[in-house]
Design a protein around this motif. Sequence first.
Motif, PDB file in Angstrom:
ATOM      1  N   HIS A 196       0.940  -1.197  -0.156  1.00  0.00           N
ATOM      2  CA  HIS A 196      -0.008  -0.045  -0.389  1.00  0.00           C
ATOM      3  C   HIS A 196       0.980   1.105   0.128  1.00  0.00           C
ATOM      4  N   ILE A 197       0.723   1.969  -0.881  1.00  0.00           N
ATOM      5  CA  ILE A 197       1.537   3.569  -1.396  1.00  0.00           C
ATOM      6  C   ILE A 197       1.094   4.284  -0.946  1.00  0.00           C
ATOM      7  N   ASP A 198       0.715   5.554  -0.243  1.00  0.00           N
ATOM      8  CA  ASP A 198       0.633   6.668  -0.791  1.00  0.00           C
ATOM      9  C   ASP A 198       1.695   7.652  -0.960  1.00  0.00           C
ATOM     10  N   LEU A 199       1.248   8.211  -2.420  1.00  0.00           N
ATOM     11  CA  LEU A 199       2.330   9.056  -2.762  1.00  0.00           C
ATOM     12  C   LEU A 199       2.104  11.366  -2.654  1.00  0.00           C
ATOM     13  N   ILE A 201       7.068   9.574  -1.668  1.00  0.00           N
ATOM     14  CA  ILE A 201       6.948   8.591  -0.875  1.00  0.00           C
ATOM     15  C   ILE A 201       6.257   9.494   0.367  1.00  0.00           C
ATOM     16  N   GLU A 202       5.109   9.798   0.781  1.00  0.00           N
ATOM     17  CA  GLU A 202       3.831   9.502   2.427  1.00  0.00           C
ATOM     18  C   GLU A 202       4.356   8.523   2.729  1.00  0.00           C
ATOM     19  N   GLN A 203       3.748   7.611   2.241  1.00  0.00           N
ATOM     20  CA  GLN A 203       3.559   6.341   3.551  1.00  0.00           C
ATOM     21  C   GLN A 203       3.687   4.916   2.097  1.00  0.00           C
ATOM     22  N   LEU A 231      10.544  -5.017   6.305  1.00  0.00           N
ATOM     23  CA  LEU A 231       9.440  -4.136   5.590  1.00  0.00           C
ATOM     24  C   LEU A 231       9.472  -2.664   6.422  1.00  0.00           C
ATOM     25  N   SER A 232       9.213  -3.144   7.574  1.00  0.00           N
ATOM     26  CA  SER A 232       8.917  -2.388   8.809  1.00  0.00           C
ATOM     27  C   SER A 232       9.451  -0.304   8.793  1.00  0.00           C
ATOM     28  N   ALA A 233      10.871  -1.687   8.680  1.00  0.00           N
ATOM     29  CA  ALA A 233      12.359  -0.537   8.966  1.00  0.00           C
ATOM     30  C   ALA A 233      12.366   0.584   7.047  1.00  0.00           C
ATOM     31  N   ILE A 234      12.040   0.011   6.165  1.00  0.00           N
ATOM     32  CA  ILE A 234      11.851   0.160   4.996  1.00  0.00           C
ATOM     33  C   ILE A 234      10.737   1.448   5.137  1.00  0.00           C
ATOM     34  N   ALA A 255       9.783   7.080   3.558  1.00  0.00           N
ATOM     35  CA  ALA A 255       8.236   8.430   4.284  1.00  0.00           C
ATOM     36  C   ALA A 255       9.760   9.644   3.638  1.00  0.00           C
ATOM     37  N   GLY A 256       8.636  10.190   3.019  1.00  0.00           N
ATOM     38  CA  GLY A 256       9.612  11.648   3.119  1.00  0.00           C
ATOM     39  C   GLY A 256      10.097  11.801   1.421  1.00  0.00           C
ATOM     40  N   ARG A 257      10.638  11.000   1.009  1.00  0.00           N
ATOM     41  CA  ARG A 257      12.021  10.512  -0.081  1.00  0.00           C
ATOM     42  C   ARG A 257      11.432  10.800  -1.152  1.00  0.00           C
ATOM     43  N   PRO A 258      12.615  11.502  -1.856  1.00  0.00           N
ATOM     44  CA  PRO A 258      11.758  11.797  -3.404  1.00  0.00           C
ATOM     45  C   PRO A 258      11.267   9.928  -4.055  1.00  0.00           C
TER      46      PRO A 258
END
Length: 98
Positions: free
Chosen positions: A17-20, A27-29, A40-43, A48-51
Motif C-alpha cells: 500500500h503506497i501513498d504518494l 513517498i508519503e507512506q 519491511l517496517s524499516a523500509i 517516508a518523505g523521500r523522492p
Amino acid sequence: MQHIDFKPRRVCSQMIHIDLSDDGKTIEQVTFDGGCSGNLSAISKLVAGRPTAEIAEILKGNTCGPRGTSCADQFSQALLQAMEAIQAGNDPSAAVAN
C-alpha cells in the motif's frame, strides 16, 4: 495524496500500500501486508518523505534468494509504474493494479 495498492509477485508480502504526494514525486507512506515485518517496517520508515524516483532506483533489482526479486524490488516496480502513469496523465492506482 495518491493511493496505490500493488499486488507483488514471487515474494512473501501479499500487498503493498503506497501513498504518494499529489504530484507523485514524494513517498508519503508505504505499508506491506505479509513478508518480513521487521525489514519491511524499516523500509517503510526509511522511504517516508523521500523522492519517489530516488527510492525506485535504489531498490530496483534488489533480490531475495533465488526468487530474482524481493519485496523491495517489487515496491520499486510499483513506484516506477506509478511514476510512468502520472507522467502520462493517467491514474496511477489503475496503472499498477496487478
